[in-house]
Design a protein around this motif. Structure first.
Motif, PDB file in Angstrom:
ATOM      1  N   ALA A  17       0.675  -1.130   0.036  1.00 12.10           N
ATOM      2  CA  ALA A  17       0.111  -0.093   0.093  1.00 12.10           C
ATOM      3  C   ALA A  17       0.754   1.292   0.145  1.00 12.10           C
ATOM      4  O   ALA A  17       0.595   2.289  -0.791  1.00 12.10           O
ATOM      5  N   MET A  18       1.886   1.508   0.979  1.00 10.41           N
ATOM      6  CA  MET A  18       2.992   2.467   0.760  1.00 10.41           C
ATOM      7  C   MET A  18       3.353   2.704  -0.611  1.00 10.41           C
ATOM      8  O   MET A  18       3.582   3.642  -0.771  1.00 10.41           O
ATOM      9  N   TYR A  19       4.132   1.521  -1.227  1.00  7.25           N
ATOM     10  CA  TYR A  19       4.510   1.607  -2.446  1.00  7.25           C
ATOM     11  C   TYR A  19       3.585   2.140  -3.548  1.00  7.25           C
ATOM     12  O   TYR A  19       4.076   2.898  -4.215  1.00  7.25           O
ATOM     13  N   LEU A  20       2.455   1.608  -3.447  1.00  6.07           N
ATOM     14  CA  LEU A  20       1.558   2.136  -4.467  1.00  6.07           C
ATOM     15  C   LEU A  20       0.893   3.597  -4.176  1.00  6.07           C
ATOM     16  O   LEU A  20       0.883   4.330  -5.245  1.00  6.07           O
ATOM     17  N   ILE A  21       0.866   4.039  -3.169  1.00  6.82           N
ATOM     18  CA  ILE A  21       0.448   5.496  -2.578  1.00  6.82           C
ATOM     19  C   ILE A  21       1.594   6.244  -3.205  1.00  6.82           C
ATOM     20  O   ILE A  21       1.510   7.336  -3.733  1.00  6.82           O
ATOM     21  N   LYS A  23       3.961   5.790  -5.363  1.00  3.59           N
ATOM     22  CA  LYS A  23       3.831   5.751  -6.851  1.00  3.59           C
ATOM     23  C   LYS A  23       2.816   6.463  -7.750  1.00  3.59           C
ATOM     24  O   LYS A  23       3.045   6.997  -8.634  1.00  3.59           O
ATOM     25  N   TYR A  24       1.519   6.403  -7.034  1.00  2.00           N
ATOM     26  CA  TYR A  24       0.437   6.997  -7.762  1.00  2.00           C
ATOM     27  C   TYR A  24      -0.111   8.292  -7.078  1.00  2.00           C
ATOM     28  O   TYR A  24      -1.009   8.749  -7.623  1.00  2.00           O
ATOM     29  N   THR A  25       0.552   8.890  -6.241  1.00  2.00           N
ATOM     30  CA  THR A  25       0.155  10.099  -5.761  1.00  2.00           C
ATOM     31  C   THR A  25       1.435  11.013  -5.447  1.00  2.00           C
ATOM     32  O   THR A  25       2.570  10.607  -5.582  1.00  2.00           O
ATOM     33  N   LYS A  26       1.004  12.373  -5.123  1.00  2.00           N
ATOM     34  CA  LYS A  26       2.228  13.183  -4.888  1.00  2.00           C
ATOM     35  C   LYS A  26       2.605  13.334  -3.397  1.00  2.00           C
ATOM     36  O   LYS A  26       3.064  14.287  -3.044  1.00  2.00           O
ATOM     37  N   ASN A  27       1.858  12.577  -2.569  1.00  2.00           N
ATOM     38  CA  ASN A  27       2.135  12.500  -0.995  1.00  2.00           C
ATOM     39  C   ASN A  27       3.827  12.248  -0.912  1.00  2.00           C
ATOM     40  O   ASN A  27       4.304  11.389  -1.571  1.00  2.00           O
ATOM     41  N   SER A  28       4.211  12.967  -0.012  1.00  2.00           N
ATOM     42  CA  SER A  28       5.611  12.785   0.602  1.00  2.00           C
ATOM     43  C   SER A  28       5.667  11.671   1.404  1.00  2.00           C
ATOM     44  O   SER A  28       4.685  11.217   1.778  1.00  2.00           O
ATOM     45  N   LEU A  29       6.788  11.123   1.732  1.00  2.00           N
ATOM     46  CA  LEU A  29       7.136  10.188   2.522  1.00  2.00           C
ATOM     47  C   LEU A  29       6.616  10.447   4.031  1.00  2.00           C
ATOM     48  O   LEU A  29       5.949   9.420   4.552  1.00  2.00           O
ATOM     49  N   LYS A  69      -1.513  -3.067 -10.276  1.00  2.00           N
ATOM     50  CA  LYS A  69      -1.392  -1.940 -11.277  1.00  2.00           C
ATOM     51  C   LYS A  69      -2.362  -1.855 -12.189  1.00  2.00           C
ATOM     52  O   LYS A  69      -2.844  -0.607 -12.544  1.00  2.00           O
ATOM     53  N   ASN A  70      -2.596  -2.983 -12.849  1.00  2.00           N
ATOM     54  CA  ASN A  70      -3.446  -3.020 -14.118  1.00  2.00           C
ATOM     55  C   ASN A  70      -4.885  -2.780 -13.627  1.00  2.00           C
ATOM     56  O   ASN A  70      -5.789  -1.901 -14.321  1.00  2.00           O
ATOM     57  N   GLU A  71      -5.114  -3.188 -12.531  1.00  2.00           N
ATOM     58  CA  GLU A  71      -6.683  -2.929 -11.733  1.00  2.00           C
ATOM     59  C   GLU A  71      -6.743  -1.514 -11.520  1.00  2.00           C
ATOM     60  O   GLU A  71      -7.978  -0.682 -11.579  1.00  2.00           O
TER      61      GLU A  71
END
Length: 75
Positions: A17-21, A23-29, A69-71
């Motif tokens: 979940a952290m990895y996908l967040i 990858k797909y958002t602009k959220n900082s660590l 990722k495809n989903e």
């Protein structure tokens, strides 16, 4: 995913979940760590690194992440 549970199944799911967040958002660590009620960003960095290593070393895991990722509509 926000619990303090450290069992393998929960921690891997949390790391994905952290990895996908990331990858797909602009959220900082830091922002991601706050989403998961973690103390600091190093926990997120560790989780993302762990997922990347699993993707490289485990074909089945890599296929699972690719399917997720495809989903989500992106590769």
């Amino acid at each position: 995913l926000r619990s303090k549970d450290r069992s393998k199944s929960v921690s891997v799911a949390r790391h994905v979940a952290m990895y996908l967040i990331k990858k797909y958002t602009k959220n900082s660590l830091r922002e991601i760590s706050e989403l998961f009620d973690r103390k600091d960003h190093t926990t997120v960095t560790h989780g993302i690194d762990r997922v990347q290593k699993l993707i490289q070393n485990n074909d089945q895991f890599a296929a699972t992440i690719k399917n997720i990722k495809n989903e989500l509509g992106s590769s």
